[in-house]
Design a protein around this motif. Structure first.
Motif, short mmCIF file in Angstrom:
data_model
loop_
_atom_site.label_atom_id
_atom_site.label_comp_id
_atom_site.label_asym_id
_atom_site.label_seq_id
_atom_site.Cartn_x
_atom_site.Cartn_y
_atom_site.Cartn_z
N ASN A 44 -5.31 10.66 -13.26
CA ASN A 44 -6.26 9.98 -14.14
C ASN A 44 -5.80 8.54 -14.28
OD1 ASN A 44 -7.56 8.87 -16.40
ND2 ASN A 44 -7.75 10.85 -17.42
N GLU A 119 -16.10 12.89 -12.03
CA GLU A 119 -14.79 12.29 -12.26
C GLU A 119 -14.25 11.75 -10.93
OE1 GLU A 119 -10.80 14.46 -13.73
OE2 GLU A 119 -11.57 15.10 -11.77
N SER A 151 -10.17 19.23 -15.13
CA SER A 151 -10.30 17.81 -14.78
C SER A 151 -9.18 17.01 -15.42
CB SER A 151 -11.66 17.27 -15.26
OG SER A 151 -11.59 16.85 -16.61
N GLY A 153 -9.55 14.72 -17.35
CA GLY A 153 -9.93 14.34 -18.71
C GLY A 153 -9.58 15.37 -19.75
N PHE A 271 -11.48 9.24 -18.74
CA PHE A 271 -11.19 9.31 -17.31
C PHE A 271 -12.16 8.40 -16.58
CE2 PHE A 271 -14.20 12.71 -18.26
CZ PHE A 271 -15.16 12.56 -17.27
N THR A 273 -15.05 7.55 -14.47
CA THR A 273 -16.30 8.23 -14.10
C THR A 273 -16.89 7.62 -12.83
OG1 THR A 273 -17.70 6.75 -15.38
CG2 THR A 273 -16.79 8.68 -16.53
#
Length: 473
Positions: A44, A119, A151, A153, A271, A273
């Motif tokens: 990330n 993501e 993910s 996030g 995160f 995008t």
């Protein structure tokens, strides 16, 4: 082999240092050399920037340059908006074709947008450092959940394994073609037998009076996923037969959908995008038209568009002469591009002496507009004339990301309105729509600069209804 890889990595990092911010470069090099394996899988970049004290835009640019050189691999991951699970992973946005997705764990479907449901994550390349995540089929079950399913996030705890074990009743690693039997007590709750590799779920609705009689449930996994209704059971002993008819390993897990699962997945962090990456100037410069196919149209729920135009550019060429005017206009383009990039936006195209740019949020577009206005004043002072008078318009809303005339572009009414709003601007004015000034961060920015937008009604060319627009003095 390891010596050769170390030499190649050293050479790549030295080459990367030529085009990347020094602080970002040092942080990336430490990450590659020192981080545990799981921190190099689905990185990330926004979280990375926060933890090492980097500006987000510089961090994104650094990772994009590193990816272009083969140090990292970039993935576009389609996410479930509820649980944050990765439903599909793509090496390029070109292969994101489906408009609708379903999460088996959440038993819910949704329409795909690039805003928060795609993501963009980075994984270190095997040529640079071989990590366990490069062979997901060999990962222990909880590492598979951490590195592959969730993910970047989802803010998972460092002590991940005990938290997972607290949230589930049982689990098993099931090789291709094999069966397993689990015997376990099930409480009165909503229970799901979830398999993360193929995203298959069998729900068990456990309610009523407890029973001491053994209850039998069979779940068969194959390469075809079909919706299944919840099985009604009573609290008590369960005999669960699991059969793997696929040609790969699967990881069935029995979850109790309650507080423990909620607590595990409730903590989220920002995160990168898909929308934000498409708005990034470095990404557009490095990847150009490689992003989408000509027949692709991907929905964006909300994107901010900024249009600029030079007032009286025709007279400018006549007044200064073609060569002098050309150099001045080119200098103005260079300044605008730097400002757009600094605010996390990207130049989509130039039309004559005009610019179309996109930003992930309205406040970034307004911040860029204010800086553009000041920059033109500075350029005029530098050249001791008043030739550069910039008109700016801003609007935000839904749109489609498309390939148009061989370049990545945007289509829709939002784009049309933004262009028409710019036409309303007069000398050095910034005209925005209500959606822009109503943005909380935009309001805070304007208040901080002691700017009070002035509302007025306007008829936009080609738009049927009159709109209220706001001029920022």
């Amino acid at each position: 082999m390891e010596v050769l890889m170390a030499c190649e990595t050293h050479a790549l990092l030295n080459e990367l240092r030529q085009s990347v911010d020094g602080k970002a470069m040092d942080a990336i090099e430490r990450l590659i050399r020192e981080a545990p394996d799981h921190k190099l899988c689905h990185i990330n970049v926004l979280d990375f920037a926060s933890k090492v004290g980097l500006d987000e835009e510089r961090a994104i640019a650094a990772f994009l340059h590193a990816t272009q050189m083969g140090i990292f691999e970039l993935s576009w991951n389609v996410l479930c908006p509820a649980c944050g699970g990765v439903l599909n992973t793509h090496a390029t946005l070109k292969t994101v074709r489906r408009e609708e997705y379903a999460c088996e764990l959440c038993a819910a479907g949704f329409k795909l947008t690039l805003d928060e449901l795609v993501e963009v994550a980075f994984t270190v390349a095997a040529r640079v450092r071989r990590i366990a995540g490069h062979s997901p089929e060999t990962l222990p079950i909880w590492e598979y959940y951490r590195q592959v399913l969730w993910s970047s996030g989802v803010d998972l705890p460092e002590a991940f394994e005990p938290v997972m074990e607290n949230a589930i009743l049982d689990s098993v690693e099931l090789p291709a073609g094999e069966r397993a039997q689990l015997s376990l007590p099930i409480p009165a709750a909503y229970v799901v037998v979830f398999e993360p590799v193929i995203h298959a779920a069998q729900f068990l609705d456990v309610s009523g009076e407890p029973t001491s009689e053994r209850q039998n449930v069979s779940v068969v996994y194959n390469n075809v996923r079909a919706p299944t209704e919840a099985i009604q059971l009573r609290p008590g002993p369960l005999h669960l037969l699991l059969e793997n008819r696929t040609n790969f390993r699967i990881l069935p897990t029995v979850w109790v959908m309650g507080t423990a699962v909620h607590n595990l997945l409730a903590h989220r962090k920002p995160f990168l995008t898909g929308k934000r990456l498409l708005c990034n100037q470095t990404f557009r410069d490095l990847y150009g038209t490689e992003t989408l196919d000509a027949d692709q149209q991907l929905q964006i729920t909300n994107l901010t568009f900024l249009f600029t135009d030079l007032k009286g550019s025709t007279a400018l060429y006549k007044r200064l002469g073609d060569l002098a005017a050309f150099h001045l206009v080119r200098e103005h383009f260079h300044v605008l591009t730097e400002i757009v990039a600094a605010q996390g936006g990207a130049i989509v195209r130039t039309i004559g002496d005009a610019v179309m740019a996109t930003f992930p949020t309205a406040d970034r577009a307004v911040a860029a507009a204010l800086r553009m206005r000041e920059a033109m004043l500075s350029l005029n002072e530098e050249h001791k004339r008043e030739d550069l008078v910039l008109k700016i318009g801003i609007h935000e809303g839904p749109c489609l990301a498309v390939i148009q005339n061989g370049r990545q572009d945007y289509f829709g009414q939002t784009v049309n309105i933004a262009a028409r709003v710019q036409e309303l601007a007069v000398s050095r004015s910034i005209v925005v729509t209500g959606r822009v000034v109503e943005n909380l961060q935009t309001s805070m920015l304007l208040d901080a600069n002691n700017l009070k937008p002035v509302a007025k009604g306007a008829a936009l060319r080609g738009i049927a209804e009159e709109m209220t627009v706001f001029e920022i003095p």
